[in-house]
Write a protein that holds these residues in place. Structure first.
Motif, mmCIF file in Angstrom:
data_model
loop_
_atom_site.group_PDB
_atom_site.id
_atom_site.type_symbol
_atom_site.label_atom_id
_atom_site.label_comp_id
_atom_site.label_asym_id
_atom_site.label_seq_id
_atom_site.Cartn_x
_atom_site.Cartn_y
_atom_site.Cartn_z
ATOM 1 N N ASP A 1 38.463 53.404 80.284
ATOM 2 C CA ASP A 1 39.164 52.137 80.483
ATOM 3 C C ASP A 1 38.354 51.183 81.351
ATOM 4 N N GLY A 2 37.217 51.625 81.836
ATOM 5 C CA GLY A 2 36.333 50.724 82.570
ATOM 6 C C GLY A 2 35.499 49.908 81.591
ATOM 7 N N PHE B 1 47.912 57.039 96.123
ATOM 8 C CA PHE B 1 48.213 57.095 94.695
ATOM 9 C C PHE B 1 47.922 58.450 94.065
ATOM 10 N N ASN C 1 26.388 51.010 84.752
ATOM 11 C CA ASN C 1 27.686 50.463 85.137
ATOM 12 C C ASN C 1 27.835 50.344 86.664
ATOM 13 N N LEU D 1 39.050 51.570 89.121
ATOM 14 C CA LEU D 1 38.023 50.959 88.285
ATOM 15 C C LEU D 1 37.991 49.473 88.614
ATOM 16 N N LYS E 1 37.473 57.969 81.860
ATOM 17 C CA LYS E 1 37.278 56.656 82.481
ATOM 18 C C LYS E 1 36.770 55.603 81.486
ATOM 19 N N THR F 1 25.896 58.000 87.905
ATOM 20 C CA THR F 1 26.291 56.805 87.164
ATOM 21 C C THR F 1 25.086 56.031 86.649
ATOM 22 N N GLY F 2 25.244 55.487 85.467
ATOM 23 C CA GLY F 2 24.174 54.683 84.896
ATOM 24 C C GLY F 2 24.308 53.220 85.258
ATOM 25 N N VAL G 1 41.734 57.029 79.014
ATOM 26 C CA VAL G 1 41.713 55.568 79.138
ATOM 27 C C VAL G 1 42.631 55.043 80.232
ATOM 28 N N GLY G 2 42.916 55.862 81.236
ATOM 29 C CA GLY G 2 43.733 55.356 82.333
ATOM 30 C C GLY G 2 44.209 56.488 83.217
ATOM 31 N N GLU G 3 44.770 56.110 84.357
ATOM 32 C CA GLU G 3 45.188 57.136 85.299
ATOM 33 C C GLU G 3 46.556 57.714 84.958
ATOM 34 N N THR H 1 37.558 47.095 86.904
ATOM 35 C CA THR H 1 38.075 46.221 85.854
ATOM 36 C C THR H 1 39.584 46.041 85.931
ATOM 37 N N LYS H 2 40.227 46.802 86.836
ATOM 38 C CA LYS H 2 41.688 46.725 86.938
ATOM 39 C C LYS H 2 42.078 45.628 87.933
ATOM 40 N N MET I 1 30.793 56.742 82.461
ATOM 41 C CA MET I 1 29.811 55.890 83.151
ATOM 42 C C MET I 1 28.487 56.610 83.408
ATOM 43 N N ALA J 1 32.121 50.392 81.197
ATOM 44 C CA ALA J 1 30.849 51.045 80.886
ATOM 45 C C ALA J 1 30.689 51.057 79.371
#
Lengths: 302, 440
Positions: free
Chosen positions: B250-251, A139, A233, A194, B248, A230-231, B274-276, A196-197, B223, B253
Motif C-alpha cells: 500500500d506504499g 496502534f 523507496n 507508510l 506493504k 530498503t531500495g 495492502v494495509g495494516e 503515503t498515508k 520496498m 514502492a
C-alpha cells in the motif's frame, strides 16, 4: 570487535564476489569504459540507485579524461573520498542546554524503531543519564509490551497509556514527567506508518506539534529509522517524512545482513540528511555512531 | 519519474514511423530506458541484465503492429515478458488432503510475518475453516503478545508457550493440539531472522522437518532493494519455499523486488499485503505488478473499479451530453458521485500513471461534500444555465449551502473550465489527458 570487522564478519558470498571484482577492477590496468561500468554495477547493487551510480561514474570518467586519475588506486581513492565526503559524519549527541533532550523516532513499518530506541536508551543510561521512553506507538498490537521489555533491558523508565490512545498525549506526558523527575533524555517511539498515508502523516505532525508545545525547542532530534534492506523507496520515505515533520538524521538499521544501505548516499545527496546511527544486530549494544569512512569501506571492501 | 515509459520510448524511437521492423539500434536505445526504469523500481541488477537481453532478442526484427507506436510495441513486449516471469496467472495456497494444512511463514525481521499470519487466519476463517495461529517467534520481545492480541481481535485461537522456548517444540505442540481439536489450518509465525544467520536458519530447517508444512511462504517487504535476490535465494535454497507474500504494497514502492524474487526462485507470489487492517490481504496479479514496476500505474484495477461503478448506459448518456454541450451542474454532481463510489480519491489517483508521483498531492474529501452542497442549493434552472448565476444568486447559494461566496465562485469557475475542456475534447483538439491505455 569493531563495526568494520563485524560487518566483514557477516559477509555473504555475494559480497565477497563483488569485492573480488572491485579489487581486480582496476589493478594493473588503465581506466576504461568496461571498468567504470563494473564500478557502476557495484554501486547499483549496493542500492545507491541507478542515477546516483551513473553520476558518480560519469564524474570519474571526466576526471580520467582530464588525466587527474590514472589507474586503479586513484579511482578507488577518488570514489571513496567523494562518497565519504558527501556522507560526512554527524553526531546525535547535541545536547540542548536545558534538560530533557527530546528525541523522536519515526519511520515506516518494520524498520526497527522500537529496537533502535531500546539500544539508544541503553547507551544513554550506560553514560549515567536518566532516560524516559514514551510509548507513543499505541496502534500496533503489543507494541507497548515490546517497548516495556526494552526499557527494562535499557534500565530506562517508560511512560505509557492504553493501546489505542492518543500518541500525542503520551509524548506530552513523557516530557512533563521527564521535567518533574528531572530526567536527562526522552525518547519517543512512534507507530510505523507508510509515508503515503495522509491521515497517519497528519497524526505524526500533531505529535510533533504537541512536543514543541510541551517543551520549546524540542524535539531536538527527529530520527528517521531506515531499514538498510530498503531500495529506492527509502528516498521517498525521507522526502515525505522530512516535508511533514523535518528530519534531523537517519538511523540505518539491519546493516548486519547482506544489504548495504547505499540509498543513504542518495538521501544525503538530495535532501542533505545525514546518517547518525547504524544498527548492526539484535543485541542491545549493537548500535553505533555512523562513520562515513567505515561505511564507504564496507560498501566496497570485504 | 516515469510518467509513461511508452512516451519516453516513443521519443527515442520517433524515427520509426508507421509499419516497419524494430531494428537493433532502435531497440538498444529503448532498452537503456527500460533498464533504468527497472533499476529505479529496485529490480536486481543481474535480473535486469538477463531480462533486457531477453527483450532484445525478442524485440529485434519484430513487426510493429499498425495500431501501436514503436515505443508502445517495445513496452508491450516488456510488459508481457514481466507478466510471464512473475507467473502469468494467480497462484493459490494448496491445502493438504490430510488436514491440518500447515503453513509456515518465514522471513527477515520486520517484513510483516505476524500481521500476515493474522490476515491469513482471518481469510481462512471467513472461508469456514478452523485455523490455529502458532506463536513460534519466541525470540522478539512481545511477539507472542502481539499474536495473542491479534488472535483475540479475530476470535481465532493462538497456541503459545513461553518466551525463549524452542520453536521446534512449540510447533510440534501446536500440531498436536490442532489434531486434538480438529483445527484444519495451522499457521506458524516464526521469528524474523537474517538469511545468513546459520544457527537460526538451521532452526527453521528443523521446524520444517518436524511439521512438514504444505506451504512454506517467504514474507518479504515490497520496498526491498537489490538484496531481494540474496534473501529469497538463501531462504529458498536452505529451507525451500513454495511462494512469496509481498507486504506493504500500500506504499508507493514500485516493487521490483517481486520480479527479482520470482526470477531467482521461480516461485510464485501468492498474496500481497495492502494495509495494516487485518482484511487487507489480496491475491497477486502479475499483470498489475508489471504495470506498477514499469510506473504505468495500476490501470487494470482502476478500470475494474470504474466498470463496477459506471454502467454502459450512464456512460452513453454522458457522452451524449458532452456532444450536445449540455453538461450541467447536475451531471457534474453525478460524476462526482461515481468517482467517490470508487473509493477514497487518494487511492484512485495513486493508480493513475504519473499521479502517484505528484508531490504534495493532498485531496480533501470534504471538498466534495461542499461541492455537492453548493449544487444542491442551486435552482434547477441555475444548474443548467450557469450564466444566470449573478451576485445575489451566488450569495443565496452560499448561504443555502453553508459555504462562502468564494467557494461558489471557485466551483463555477472550475465548472466553466471543465466545460471548455469537454468542448475541446469533442472537437478533437489534442487534449492532453493522461494516457490511460498504453496498448490501445
Amino acid at each position: 570487535m569493531g563495526f568494520f570487522d563485524r560487518l566483514k564478519d557477516g559477509l555473504s558470498k555475494t559480497r565477497k564476489s563483488l569485492v573480488g571484482r572491485v579489487e581486480d577492477l582496476f589493478t594493473g590496468r588503465r581506466i576504461d569504459a568496461e571498468g567504470l561500468q563494473e564500478l557502476e554495477e557495484v554501486l547499483i547493487m549496493a542500492d545507491v540507485g541507478p542515477k546516483a551510480a551513473s553520476s558518480i561514474t560519469n564524474n570519474l570518467k571526466e576526471k580520467a579524461k582530464r588525466g587527474e586519475i590514472q589507474d586503479a588506486l586513484d579511482v578507488k581513492t577518488a570514489i571513496k573520498d567523494k562518497m565519504s565526503m558527501l556522507l560526512g559524519n554527524s553526531s546525535i549527541l547535541n545536547f540542548p542546554e536545558e534538560k530533557p533532550f527530546v528525541i523522536m523516532a519515526l519511520g515506516v513499518n518494520g524498520v526497527g524503531k522500537t529496537t533502535t530506541i531500546g539500544k539508544l536508551a541503553r547507551r544513554f543510561s550506560n553514560n549515567g543519564l536518566k532516560v524516559i521512553i514514551a510509548a507513543a506507538d499505541t496502534f500496533r498490537a503489543a507494541a507497548i509490551e515490546q517497548l516495556e521489555i526494552w526499557a527494562k533491558r535499557a534500565d530506562a523508565q517508560i511512560v505509557k497509556h492504553q493501546a489505542g490512545s492518543d500518541p500525542a498525549a503520551v509524548a506530552y506526558d513523557a516530557i512533563a514527567s521527564a521535567k518533574a523527575r528531572s530526567a536527562d533524555v526522552v525518547i519517543i517511539d512512534t507507530a510505523g506508518r507508510l509515508h503515503t498515508k495522509t491521515n497517519l502523516m497528519e497524526e505524526i505532525k500533531k505529535v510533533k506539534k504537541v512536543v514543541e508545545k510541551a517543551m520549546p525547542g524540542a524535539p531536538h532530534e527527529v530520527l528517521l529509522v531506515v531499514d538498510a534492506t530498503t531500495g529506492q523507496n527509502a528516498l521517498r520515505q525521507a522526502q515525505m517524512f522530512n516535508e511533514a515533520v523535518g528530519i534531523t538524521g537517519i538511523a540505518l538499521t539491519k546493516l548486519d545482513g547482506t544489504a548495504k544501505g547505499g540509498i543513504v548516499v542518495a538521501i544525503k545527496d538530495t535532501l542533505g540528511l545525514p546518517v547518525k546511527l547504524i544498527g548492526i544486530g539484535e543485541g542491545i549494544d549493537d548500535l553505533r555512531d555512523f562513520d562515513s569512512r567505515e561505511f564507504v569501506e564496507a560498501l566496497f571492501e570485504g | 519519474m516515469f510518467e509513461a515509459l511508452s512516451e519516453k520510448l516513443d521519443s527515442i524511437l520517433k524515427k520509426l514511423k508507421g509499419r516497419g521492423l524494430l531494428k537493433e539500434e532502435d531497440v538498444a536505445g529503448a532498452l537503456k530506458e527500460i533498464r533504468m526504469a527497472l533499476l529505479e523500481a529496485d529490480v536486481n541488477f543481474k535480473v535486469v541484465k538477463d531480462f533486457t537481453e531477453n527483450i532484445r532478442q525478442r524485440a529485434v526484427g519484430k513487426d510493429i503492429l499498425e495500431s501501436l507506436t514503436p515505443g508502445q510495441q517495445v513496452v508491450k513486449i516488456v510488459y508481457d515478458e514481466l507478466c510471464s516471469l512473475m507467473g502469468g496467472g494467480q497462484s493459490r495456497i494448496q491445502l493438504s488432503a490430510n488436514p491440518p494444512t500447515v503453513i509456515m511463514l518465514i522471513g527477515l525481521q520486520g517484513s510483516g510475518k505476524t500481521t500476515t499470519a493474522a490476515k491469513l487466519a482471518k481469510g481462512f476463517k471467513k472461508d469456514g475453516r478452523r485455523p490455529l495461529l502458532v506463536a513460534a517467534d519466541t525470540q522478539r520481545p512481545a511477539a507472542i503478545e502481539q499474536l495473542k492480541t491479534l488472535g483475540n481481535q479475530l476470535d481465532i485461537p493462538v497456541y503459545a508457550t513461553q518466551e525463549k522456548d524452542d520453536p521446534v517444540k512449540v510447533c510440534e505442540g501446536a500440531l498436536q493440539k490442532a489434531r486434538l481439536e480438529g483445527r484444519d489450518i495451522v499457521i506458524l509465525d516464526t521469528a524474523g531472522r537474517l538469511h545468513i544467520d546459520d544457527a537460526l536458519m538451521a532452526e527453521l530447517e528443523r521446524v520444517k522437518e518436524k511439521t512438514s508444512p504444505k506451504e512454506v511462504l517467504l514474507v518479504a517487504d515490497a520496498m526491498t532493494g537489490q538484496d531481494a535476490v540474496n534473501i529469497s535465494q538463501s531462504f529458498n535454497q536452505r529451507i525451500g519455499i513454495d511462494g512469496v507474500i509481498l507486504t506493504k504494497m500500500d506504499g508507493d514502492a514500485r516493487g521490483g523486488a517481486a520480479l527479482s524474487m520470482a526470477a531467482v526462485t521461480g516461485k510464485p507470489i501468492k498474496f500481497i499485503g495492502v494495509g495494516e487492517k487485518l482484511d487487507l490481504l489480496e491475491p497477486f496479479y502479475p499483470d498489475r505488478m508489471a504495470s506498477r514496476i514499469l510506473g504505468m500505474g495500476d490501470i487494470l484495477s482502476l478500470v475494474e473499479k470504474a466498470q463496477e461503478n459506471i454502467n454502459a448506459e450512464q456512460a452513453m448518456t454522458l457522452q451524449k451530453k458532452i456532444n450536445e454541450e449540455s453538461f450541467g451542474f447536475d451531471d457534474l454532481k453525478e460524476q462526482i458521485k461515481h468517482l467517490r463510489k470508487m473509493g477514497p480519491l487518494e487511492g484512485i489517483l495513486s493508480m493513475i500513471p504519473g499521479m502517484n508521483r505528484l508531490k504534495g498531492l493532498d485531496i480533501d474529501e470534504r471538498e466534495f461534500v461542499k461541492v455537492e452542497a453548493i449544487i444542491d442549493s442551486m435552482t434547477r434552472h441555475e444548474r443548467k444555465n450557469y450564466a444566470i448565476i449573478n451576485g445575489s444568486r451566488r450569495r443565496r447559494i452560499a448561504q443555502g449551502s453553508g459555504t462562502t461566496v468564494t467557494d461558489v465562485n471557485r466551483l463555477i469557475k472550475q465548472y466553466v473550465g471543465m466545460k471548455k475542456m469537454l468542448k475541446q475534447f469533442k472537437q478533437g483538439k489534442g487534449l492532453k489527458l493522461p494516457k490511460l491505455f498504453p496498448f490501445r
